[in-house]
Design an enzyme around this catalytic site. Sequence first.
Site, PDB file in Angstrom:
ATOM      1  N   THR A 199       0.812  -1.212   0.000  1.00  0.00           N
ATOM      2  CA  THR A 199       0.000   0.000   0.000  1.00  0.00           C
ATOM      3  C   THR A 199       0.847   1.266   0.000  1.00  0.00           C
ATOM      4  O   THR A 199       0.442   2.273  -0.571  1.00  0.00           O
ATOM      5  CB  THR A 199      -0.970   0.028   1.197  1.00  0.00           C
ATOM      6  OG1 THR A 199      -0.237  -0.108   2.403  1.00  0.00           O
ATOM      7  CG2 THR A 199      -2.008  -1.065   1.079  1.00  0.00           C
ATOM      8  N   CYS A 200       2.011   1.228   0.632  1.00  0.00           N
ATOM      9  CA  CYS A 200       2.880   2.417   0.667  1.00  0.00           C
ATOM     10  C   CYS A 200       3.322   2.837  -0.735  1.00  0.00           C
ATOM     11  O   CYS A 200       3.605   4.002  -0.977  1.00  0.00           O
ATOM     12  CB  CYS A 200       4.116   2.160   1.512  1.00  0.00           C
ATOM     13  SG  CYS A 200       3.752   1.902   3.245  1.00  0.00           S
ATOM     14  N   PHE A 201       3.385   1.857  -1.637  1.00  0.00           N
ATOM     15  CA  PHE A 201       3.865   2.122  -2.987  1.00  0.00           C
ATOM     16  C   PHE A 201       2.762   2.017  -4.034  1.00  0.00           C
ATOM     17  O   PHE A 201       3.042   2.107  -5.226  1.00  0.00           O
ATOM     18  CB  PHE A 201       5.005   1.162  -3.332  1.00  0.00           C
ATOM     19  CG  PHE A 201       6.150   1.261  -2.388  1.00  0.00           C
ATOM     20  CD1 PHE A 201       6.988   2.367  -2.411  1.00  0.00           C
ATOM     21  CD2 PHE A 201       6.389   0.272  -1.436  1.00  0.00           C
ATOM     22  CE1 PHE A 201       8.045   2.478  -1.533  1.00  0.00           C
ATOM     23  CE2 PHE A 201       7.438   0.379  -0.555  1.00  0.00           C
ATOM     24  CZ  PHE A 201       8.271   1.481  -0.588  1.00  0.00           C
TER      25      PHE A 201
END
Length: 109
Positions: A76-78
């Site tokens: 999710t961070c990327f």
Amino acid sequence: SVEHLRKYAEVRTADSRSVGFLWEVLAEMVREERELFLIFVWGRSRMPEGAPPQRFIVDSQHVQGDPDEHLPLAATCFFQLHLPRYRSKEACRAKLLYAIYNCKEMDLA
């Protein structure tokens, strides 16, 4: 919409067949399922009106054994989806739906 997501996608795999399955499955999902998909890959339920702050990345997940037995992974961070090289659209749909409905925790191990 799926077209909005696709417009800002960066596909980092030569496996166009599995990516094609992904787009078809997303297009067939109802709105609530697409929102769950976005939460799964991005941690948000909606795309912004214009360009997202980062591109949606799709790449291949290399797995041992039958790829149809593996779930997709998300970062999710990327805003990234690691997609196994599914052999059929049905396998892609089944594993993607399982993931978006059941994989809601971040693995912090």
